[in-house]
Design an enzyme around this catalytic site. Structure first.
Site, PDB file in Angstrom:
ATOM      1  N   ASP A 186       0.872  -1.162   0.000  1.00 35.77           N
ATOM      2  CA  ASP A 186       0.000   0.000   0.000  1.00 35.77           C
ATOM      3  C   ASP A 186       0.916   1.222   0.000  1.00 35.77           C
ATOM      4  O   ASP A 186       1.563   1.528   1.003  1.00 35.77           O
ATOM      5  CB  ASP A 186      -0.896  -0.025   1.245  1.00 35.77           C
ATOM      6  CG  ASP A 186      -1.871   1.149   1.293  1.00 35.77           C
ATOM      7  OD1 ASP A 186      -1.632   2.163   0.614  1.00 35.77           O
ATOM      8  OD2 ASP A 186      -2.870   1.048   2.033  1.00 35.77           O
ATOM      9  N   LYS A 211      -6.773  10.093  -1.681  1.00 39.99           N
ATOM     10  CA  LYS A 211      -5.924  10.979  -0.905  1.00 39.99           C
ATOM     11  C   LYS A 211      -5.223  12.004  -1.801  1.00 39.99           C
ATOM     12  O   LYS A 211      -5.813  12.978  -2.224  1.00 39.99           O
ATOM     13  CB  LYS A 211      -4.897  10.157  -0.133  1.00 39.99           C
ATOM     14  CG  LYS A 211      -5.340   9.556   1.186  1.00 39.99           C
ATOM     15  CD  LYS A 211      -6.618   8.818   1.197  1.00 39.99           C
ATOM     16  CE  LYS A 211      -6.874   8.133   2.543  1.00 39.99           C
ATOM     17  NZ  LYS A 211      -7.975   7.157   2.421  1.00 39.99           N
TER      18      LYS A 211
END
Length: 400
Positions: A186, A211
């Site tokens: 990730d 994000k």
């Protein structure tokens, strides 16, 4: 598919990539459509024989707007053959794990992984007969000890988005490769501008585009990029699961991508300034931010990474939950909310023991009394204004 050999800088490629020559516009158009029409029955019969971006089949396989975003993201990942898009970051993680794992397999996961990733391991995967074993994120020997003959994959996150430990990704990936495991990371914290996982040997890199790439807190999306073999498997699994993103959301992501570097540069610079100020405060026991010289993991970050972001953890000295709550509630520029990478600054209290399976908290070199933490996500506000806001928080904390 495939990455470009174009020597242009990342800043230039962020502006120009993802455009096909047939589009004489600055931003690729939003192409909405579920049903693609064929010229005749021969063309209809030919359609199912192909499965690649750039060939119309049905809206669930995407169209020009989604392909433009996937192309752009692939260009930013050296070693990637292609990028799959998913409705959220968690969807990208789940679809990737379901691509790699089958019942009876064991997944070895970093104990610093994002909480929804941990929940997948302890919930859905367990229900489907897949065992998840956690290892302390900085302990290579413990990772190796967790591997058994049924282990299929290693899941990393560097740094962890909750407790910010850095990992020696090349060493962990070498261990995975030696044992025949698929490595997944990730990479939401740094993204491809700050760390390029495939270049360091990782098989599949996952991101929450929500994000930094989105950057405006108004769209959800995730991605997974890989070399040709794993990209093909990711693509087939995503289609099996009916995973698709809307063209409108893809257009918003492309908009965010164009300004990604300038936003990340500014947020990282502000975060460093604020982290240094916090480090000198008497109320602070430690600042966990890999970009900060002297912070845990800084050497690994400096060795392997080329950038950072605005997310870090502050460990308060002593105190209690009520004092921490007064601090957060007194802030006026920091919103109280989950996420990071948007233009706005955020602050939340965090209790790391809730997110640990095998790693003690606080770390052994810290006073056990210093256990209350704050997660700060620095946005695009003026760093001096944010410092003044945090100073108000400390004043409110002391006033209680």
């Amino acid at each position: 598919m495939g990455t470009s050999d174009d020597p242009q800088s990342t800043a230039t490629r962020l502006v120009t990539t993802g455009r096909r020559g047939a589009w004489p516009v600055v931003s690729p158009p939003v192409w909405r459509g579920s049903t693609h029409l064929y010229e005749n029955t021969a063309a209809l019969a030919e359609g199912p024989r192909h499965n690649a971006d750039g060939r119309f089949f049905y809206g669930r396989r995407g169209a020009t707007t989604q392909w433009a975003l996937a192309d752009a993201l692939t260009e930013l990942e050296p070693g990637a053959f292609g990028t799959m898009l998913y409705p959220s970051g968690v969807a990208a993680i789940a679809a990737t794990l379901l691509t790699v794992l089958k019942p009876g397999d064991v997944l070895v996961m970093s104990d610093s992984a994002y909480d929804p990733s941990r929940a997948l391991g302890r919930g859905m995967l367990k229900e489907w007969g897949i065992e998840t074993r956690f290892f302390p994120p900085t302990d290579l020997a413990a990772c190796e000890a967790a591997i058994c003959e049924r282990t299929r994959a290693l899941f990393l996150e560097a740094p962890g988005s909750l407790t910010l430990e850095m990992q020696d990704v090349p060493a962990l990936v070498a261990l995975a490769r030696a044992r025949g495991l698929v490595s997944i990371i990730d990479n939401t914290w740094a993204g491809p501008l700050g760390f390029q996982p495939l270049k360091h040997g990782v098989d599949i890199t996952v991101m929450s585009l929500t994000k930094h790439v989105g950057g405006h807190s108004d769209v959800l999306m995730g991605s997974a990029a890989a070399g040709e073999e794993w990209y093909g498997r990711l693509r087939r699994r995503a289609q099996d699961l009916g995973q698709v993103v809307s063209p409108d959301d893809a257009a918003l992501m492309l908009r965010g991508l164009r300004t990604l570097k300038v936003r990340l540069d500014q947020q990282t610079a502000s975060a460093l300034e604020i982290a240094r100020w916090l480090e000198a405060r008497p109320e602070v026991a430690r600042v966990l931010y890999p970009c900060l010289p002297g912070a845990p993991g800084h050497e690994l970050w400096a060795r392997d990474f080329t950038g950072g972001c605005g997310l870090f953890l502050v460990i308060l000295k002593g105190g209690d939950a009520a004092a921490r709550a007064r601090f957060v509630d007194a802030l006026t520029l920091f919103g109280i909310g989950y996420s990071f990478g948007g233009f706005e600054s955020l602050a939340i209290p965090i209790d790391p023991p809730r997110f640990r399976a095998v790693t003690p908290w606080p770390p052994a070199d810290m006073d056990p009394a210093d256990s209350f933490a704050l997660r700060l996500a620095i946005g695009l506000e003026d760093a001096g204004d944010l410092v003044a806001d945090l100073d108000r928080g400390f004043a409110a904390m002391r006033a209680g």
